[in-house]
Design an enzyme around this catalytic site. Structure first.
Site, PDB file in Angstrom:
ATOM      1  N   HIS A  67      -3.026   4.072   3.802  1.00 16.35           N
ATOM      2  CA  HIS A  67      -2.725   2.939   3.704  1.00 16.35           C
ATOM      3  C   HIS A  67      -2.023   2.257   5.775  1.00 16.35           C
ATOM      4  O   HIS A  67      -2.898   1.555   5.777  1.00 16.35           O
ATOM      5  CB  HIS A  67      -1.840   2.539   2.494  1.00 16.35           C
ATOM      6  CG  HIS A  67      -1.261   1.547   2.516  1.00 16.35           C
ATOM      7  ND1 HIS A  67      -0.119   1.209   2.383  1.00 16.35           N
ATOM      8  CD2 HIS A  67      -1.912   0.814   2.231  1.00 16.35           C
ATOM      9  CE1 HIS A  67      -0.158  -0.670   1.642  1.00 16.35           C
ATOM     10  NE2 HIS A  67      -0.955  -1.081   2.244  1.00 16.35           N
ATOM     11  N   CYS A 105       5.774   5.084   1.035  1.00 16.30           N
ATOM     12  CA  CYS A 105       6.681   3.988   1.115  1.00 16.30           C
ATOM     13  C   CYS A 105       5.945   2.690   0.576  1.00 16.30           C
ATOM     14  O   CYS A 105       6.860   1.840   0.104  1.00 16.30           O
ATOM     15  CB  CYS A 105       5.365   4.160   2.760  1.00 16.30           C
ATOM     16  SG  CYS A 105       6.923   4.342   4.281  1.00 16.30           S
ATOM     17  N   HIS A 106       4.656   2.978  -0.426  1.00 16.92           N
ATOM     18  CA  HIS A 106       4.330   1.963  -1.040  1.00 16.92           C
ATOM     19  C   HIS A 106       3.719   2.101  -2.949  1.00 16.92           C
ATOM     20  O   HIS A 106       3.038   1.773  -3.361  1.00 16.92           O
ATOM     21  CB  HIS A 106       3.138   0.731  -0.208  1.00 16.92           C
ATOM     22  CG  HIS A 106       3.227   0.343   1.311  1.00 16.92           C
ATOM     23  ND1 HIS A 106       3.476   0.949   2.104  1.00 16.92           N
ATOM     24  CD2 HIS A 106       4.534  -0.467   1.469  1.00 16.92           C
ATOM     25  CE1 HIS A 106       3.843   0.642   3.431  1.00 16.92           C
ATOM     26  NE2 HIS A 106       4.659  -0.388   2.183  1.00 16.92           N
ATOM     27  N   GLY A 107       3.305   3.823  -2.301  1.00 20.46           N
ATOM     28  CA  GLY A 107       3.429   4.540  -3.735  1.00 20.46           C
ATOM     29  C   GLY A 107       1.873   4.693  -4.100  1.00 20.46           C
ATOM     30  O   GLY A 107       1.915   5.097  -4.983  1.00 20.46           O
TER      31      GLY A 107
END
Lengths: 270, 426, 179
Positions: C124, C143-145
Site C-alpha cells: 500500500h 498503518c492502514h489495516g
C-alpha cells in the site's frame, strides 16, 4: 625592430606553446625538489602498464597479490581494497569462486548479533582486506613506526612502483660512518629517514611459492608486488587509457573538422 | 558596443516572449550579432575557454559533492570510494582535479594577453578589475578545494595559509581561531571549506556575468589596440565568426586537458596528498599547487612573517590599480617595442618565481667558493623585486619615455595593410 | 572578394552539418558518465546478494533479515499454514496467485512449501506489516489495516498487490541466497 608577423600565423602557435610551457613548468617545478636527487638513482623499470597503451600483466598481479598476502599483510593494512576488487576487470581477474575462497580464508568481525554480541565469521567478497592491527597505535608499537597502509602507496611516493621496487631490493649493510639506532635498518633508497628504516628487509629468495613457475628471487618478488601495489592504487588504469585513446581520437577529429569550418567561415574576411 | 538591437523575433512565440522577458534578444545582441573586431587572434579565444572550464568544474564538482563526505575521518576514504566504486568516479575526479590546473593555465594566458595588448587601459579599467576579482575568487576556491581530499598537503597547506592570518597584529589570533572553528585545522574547518568551495564558483559565475557585461559596453580590445571606427569595415558578427573560432580553440584546449586526465592524471599534483592527513607529522616539503607557487615564493622571500603576508597580498593588490600605473597612450605592445621586452622579462620573472616556490628556500643555485652561495631565497628576492619594479616603476616611466611605433588608422587598415605588404613581398 | 558559387553552399553546409553532428555525438557520449555515476556503485551492488542460514528457524516461526536496505521475512511454515494457503479459491483474490508460484524448489528439486520468503514492505504505502497477526495469521499492516494470508497474499484492506517475493534460491538445505 622585428615585426611580430601576421596575427593568424603567430597565434596558431598558441596551444602548442602553452602545452610546452605547461609540461615544461611541470618538469621545472618538480624535479629539483624531489627526494631522488638526494638518494641513489632508482632503476626505471619497463612496467607492462607504462605508456599510453600499457596494461597490467594478470599473472604478475596474481603473483604480487600472493607476495602481499603472505609477506606484507602481516603488518600492512589495505583499507580501501575489497576482496571483490580481485575479480574486477583490469586487475588480477580472479574468478568469483577463487575470490570467495580467498575471502573465506580470513575471519572477519561482524555483529552485533541478535543477543548484542560481536561475532567472527569467514570473510566474503564484499569485505575489506583484513587489518593486521586493531589501530595505528598497536601497529606502531611493534617496530616503533606505524607501517603505512598500502592501498595507494604507489601514488603516495615519488617514483611510484620504481621506488617501491628499489626500496625492497636495496637493503644493505650500513656504511662505516652510519650508526644504526635500535630497531633501525640501513636502506639508501629510504631518503625520508636519511637511509634508516624501521622495516627490516621483508623479502628473501625463495620466500613465496609461485604456482606459475616464475623464479621467486627477491628482485622478481619485488617487481611483482610493486606491480600489484600499482594496481591497488590505480585499479582503473586500463579503462582510463582505453577511454583516453578513444577520446583523443575523437578530439583530434573534432578539432580537424572545426578547423576547416573556421577556415570556411572566415574565408571572405581574410 | 552598445548600439541598436538588431533582433527581429521570427515567430509568434518569440514575439510573445520578447515582450515579456527579452532573453532571446539579450542572447542575440550579446552573442549572435554582437560586433567583434575582425583582427582578433587566438589569444582572444581564452575567454571562451575559461567559460568552458568554469562550466566543467561546476558540473563535475556538483557530481563529486554527491559522493564526498566532509568529515576528517571519512573524507579521504570517500574520495577513494569515488575513485574505485562510483561509476566513472575516477573520470569525474580526475577531470575536476586536472580541470583546476587547466583553469589556471587558461587564466594566466588570458591575463598575460591583457597585459601585452593593454586591455586593462581606459575605457576597460572596470573590466580589468572585475577580472582580477575573478582571479582572486579562483585562488580562494582552489585553496578550499585542495583541502577537501584531506591528504597531507591538504591539511598542512591549510595550516600554513590560515596561520598567515595569525600574523596580523591585534586581531590576527582571533581571526585565525575564527577561520579554524577550533584550535587547529580540523573538522569544523573542513566542513566550512566544503561549503565555501561549493559557494564560490557561483560567485565567480556572477562576476563573470558582470565581466562580460563590462566587456560588451566598451567592446573588445584587439591586437592593434586601435578602437573600432566603422563597425561595417572593422567588425564581424560574433556568430558565426567568433563562435567557430572559439569552438576550434576549445577543442584544441580539450586535447591538452585530455592528455592530463587520461595519460598523466597525477603529473601536476603532489604524491604526499595520497597520504592521509596527519596533524602530528609535517611533510618534508610543503608546497601549494603549482598555480599558487609564485605568490608562495614572494611570501617566503621576506624574512618577517607579517612582511611576507603583506608583500604577497600586495602582489595581487597591485593588479587592481594597473590601469592607472601605465601612463602610455598606446595600448598594444605590438607598437611598443621597449615595453614588449619588459613584458617578456616579466613573464620570465613570474615563471622563475613559480620555480622558486617549489624549491626548499635554502637550495643553493650557484655555489660560492666559501660554501653556501646564491640560493633560492636570494633569487626569489630578486624576482619579487622585479615584479614590483615592473608595475610600480617601469609602467609609469615607460609611458613617458618610450618611442612608440606608428599606429594603423583603423582595424580594417591594420588587417588590409598586412595582407597588402605580404602580397607586396611575395 | 569571393563569389558564392552554386555548388559551394552545399559543400559548405555539409561541413557545418557534419561538424555539428560530430560535436553533438561527442557531447552525448560525454554526458553518459555524468548520469551513470548516480546509478548504484560497486560497493552498493556488492551488498546486492546475501546468504542466510535458515537452520535455526523452527517450524511456526520466522526471522527478518536486511537485504538491499529492506526487511525480508523468512517464515518456516507449519502444515496448517501450508494447508490454509492452498485451500484458498484463487479467483476471489484481489491479486490472484496460487501458493505454489510464490515458492521455490529446494536443492533436491521439490517445491519447498515450508519456506516462505517475502519482502516485508506493505504494497500500500510501504510500512512493515506485523507477522502472525490479522484474521489469517499471515500479516497485518498497522498503518492502514491491510491483511495478508499465510502465503503473503492481500485479503483485506487497501493494499493493491500481494507481498513481493524477492529473487532467491536454496544454496543448500540450510542456506538460502537472496538476490
Amino acid at each position: 625592430m622585428s615585426k611580430i608577423g601576421t596575427s593568424k600565423m603567430r597565434s596558431f602557435l598558441v596551444l602548442p606553446v602553452i602545452a610546452a610551457a605547461a609540461l615544461g613548468a611541470v618538469a621545472l617545478s618538480y624535479s629539483p625538489a624531489k627526494a631522488s636527487s638526494e638518494g641513489p638513482e632508482m632503476e626505471k623499470i619497463e612496467w607492462s602498464f607504462n605508456g599510453p597503451f600499457g596494461t597490467y600483466d594478470r599473472n604478475q598481479l596474481r603473483r604480487g597479490y600472493k607476495v602481499y598476502k603472505e609477506v606484507c599483510a602481516t603488518c600492512h593494512s589495505m583499507h580501501f581494497v575489497h576482496f571483490r576488487n580481485l575479480a574486477e576487470k583490469g586487475g588480477p581477474e580472479f574468478t568469483e569462486g577463487q575470490v570467495k575462497t580467498l575471502a573465506a580464508e580470513v575471519t572477519v568481525q561482524d555483529g552485533p548479533d541478535a543477543s548484542g554480541e560481536m561475532f567472527e565469521r569467514p570473510g566474503e567478497a564484499r569485505d575489506v582486506f583484513p587489518s593486521p592491527y586493531a589501530n595505528e597505535e598497536a601497529a606502531a608499537a611493534v617496530l616503533g613506526a606505524p607501517p603505512p597502509d598500502l592501498s595507494v602507496i604507489a601514488k603516495a611516493r615519488e617514483g611510484g612502483p620504481d621506488y617501491i621496487h628499489a626500496l625492497l631490493t636495496s637493503y644493505t649493510d650500513a656504511p662505516a660512518d652510519v650508526t644504526l639506532p635500535a630497531g633501525g635498518h640501513y636502506n639508501p633508497v629510504f631518503t625520508a629517514g636519511s637511509g634508516i628504516i624501521a622495516m627490516p628487509a621483508p623479502l628473501s629468495d625463495g620466500q613465496v611459492e609461485y604456482e606459475d613457475g616464475t623464479p621467486n628471487t627477491v628482485d622478481q618478488m619485488s617487481r611483482d608486488v610493486s606491480a600489484f601495489l600499482m594496481w591497488t592504487a590505480e585499479p582503473k588504469l586500463e579503462q582510463r587509457k582505453t577511454l583516453g585513446f578513444q577520446v583523443m581520437l575523437y578530439l583530434v577529429a573534432l578539432a580537424g573538422l572545426l578547423y576547416f569550418v573556421k577556415r570556411k567561415v572566415w574565408a571572405d574576411v581574410h | 558596443m552598445s548600439g541598436e538591437s538588431t533582433y527581429n523575433p521570427g515567430n509568434g512565440f518569440s514575439r510573445w516572449l520578447d515582450a515579456r522577458l527579452p532573453v532571446m534578444r539579450l542572447v542575440h545582441d550579446s552573442f549572435v550579432d554582437y560586433p567583434t573586431p575582425k583582427n582578433l587572434n587566438y589569444w582572444w579565444t581564452f575567454g571562451g575557454v575559461l567559460s568552458l572550464c568554469l562550466g566543467i568544474q561546476i558540473l563535475t564538482g556538483i557530481i563529486l559533492a554527491m559522493h564526498y563526505i566532509p568529515q576528517t575521518e571519512l573524507a579521504f576514504g570517500s574520495v577513494e570510494h569515488i575513485m574505485r566504486d562510483v561509476n566513472y568516479g575516477w573520470l569525474i575526479r580526475y577531470v575536476h582535479a586536472n580541470g583546476a590546473s587547466m583553469f589556471f593555465i587558461a587564466v594566466y594566458v588570458h591575463m598575460f594577453r591583457g597585459l601585452y595588448y593593454g586591455s586593462y587601459k581606459a575605457p576597460r579599467e572596470v573590466l580589468w578589475i572585475l577580472g582580477v576579482l575573478i582571479y582572486l575568487l579562483m585562488m580562494a576556491t582552489a585553496f578550499f578545494g585542495y583541502v577537501l581530499p584531506w591528504g597531507q598537503m591538504s591539511f598542512w597547506g591549510a595550516t600554513v595559509i590560515t596561520n598567515l592570518f595569525g600574523a596580523v597584529p591585534l586581531v590576527g589570533e582571533s581571526v585565525r581561531t575564527w577561520l579554524w572553528g577550533g584550535f587547529a585545522v580540523g573538522d569544523p574547518t573542513l566542513n566550512r571549506f566544503f561549503s565555501l568551495h561549493y559557494l564560490f564558483p557561483f560567485l565567480i559565475a556572477g562576476v563573470v556575468v558582470l565581466h562580460v557585461w563590462a566587456l560588451h559596453v566598451t567592446g573588445q580590445n584587439n591586437p592593434a589596440g586601435v578602437e573600432v571606427k566603422d563597425p561595417k569595415k572593422d567588425t564581424v558578427p560574433f556568430t558565426p565568426y567568433a563562435t567557430v573560432k572559439d569552438g576550434f580553440a576549445m577543442s584544441m584546449f580539450l586535447i591538452l586537458f585530455a592528455y592530463f586526465v587520461f595519460f598523466n592524471p597525477n603529473g601536476l599534483g603532489e604524491p604526499d596528498n595520497y597520504i592521509v592527513a596527519n596533524p602530528l607529522k609535517t611533510p618534508a616539503h610543503i608546497v601549494p599547487e603549482w598555480y599558487l607557487l609564485p605568490f608562495y615564493a614572494i611570501l617566503r622571500a621576506v624574512p618577517d612573517k607579517l612582511g611576507g603576508v603583506i608583500l604577497m597580498f600586495s602582489a595581487i593588490a597591485v593588479l587592481f590599480v594597473l590601469p592607472w600605473l601605465d601612463t602610455s597612450k598606446v595600448r598594444s605592445a605590438r607598437f611598443r617595442p621597449l615595453y614588449r621586452q619588459f613584458f617578456w622579462i616579466h613573464v620570465a620573472a613570474c615563471i622563475g618565481l613559480g620555480w622558486c616556490g617549489a624549491q626548499t628556500p635554502d637550495t643553493i643555485i650557484i655555489h660560492s667558493a666559501s660554501g653556501g652561495g646564491f640560493d633560492v631565497t636570494d633569487l626569489a628576492r630578486i624576482l619579487s623585486g622585479y615584479y614590483f619594479l615592473h608595475f610600480l616603476v617601469i609602467f609609469p616611466l615607460l609611458g613617458l619615455k618610450e618611442k612608440t611605433r606608428a599606429l594603423p588608422d583603423s582595424i580594417a587598415d591594420s588587417v588590409l595593410g598586412k595582407s597588402a605588404s605580404a602580397s607586396a613581398k611575395a | 572578394m569571393a563569389d558564392i558559387h552554386a555548388e559551394e553552399p552545399t559543400r559548405r553546409d555539409f561541413l557545418y552539418v557534419a561538424s555539428g553532428a560530430f560535436a553533438a555525438v561527442g557531447a552525448a557520449c560525454a554526458v553518459w558518465p555524468l548520469i551513470d555515476q548516480m546509478n548504484p556503485d560497486a560497493s552498493v551492488l556488492a551488498l546486492a546478494s546475501i546468504e542466510v542460514d535458515i537452520s535455526a528457524v523452527p517450524v511456526g516461526q520466522e526471522i527478518t533479515v536486511k537485504w538491499r536496505g529492506k526487511p525480508v521475512f523468512i517464515r518456516h511454515r507449519s502444515e496448517a499454514e501450508i494447508a490454509a494457503a492452498e485451500a484458498v479459491d484463487v479467483s476471489t483474490l484481489r491479486d490472484p496467485q496460487t501458493d505454489d508460484v510464490r515458492l521455490k524448489n529446494n536443492p533436491e528439486g521439490k517445491l519447498a512449501k515450508e519456506w516462505l520468503v517475502l519482502i516485508g514492505i506493505c504494497t500500500h504505502l510501504g510500512c512493515i506489516p506485523l507477522a502472525y497477526k490479522g484474521e489469517y495469521d499471515g500479516y497485518f499492516c498497522p498503518c492502514h489495516g491491510s491483511v495478508y494470508d499465510t502465503s503473503g497474499r492481500i485479503r483485506k484492506g487497501p493494499a493493491p498487490t500481494n507481498l513481493e517475493v524477492p529473487p532467491y534460491n536454496f544454496v543448500s538445505d540450510t542456506k538460502v541466497q537472496i538476490g
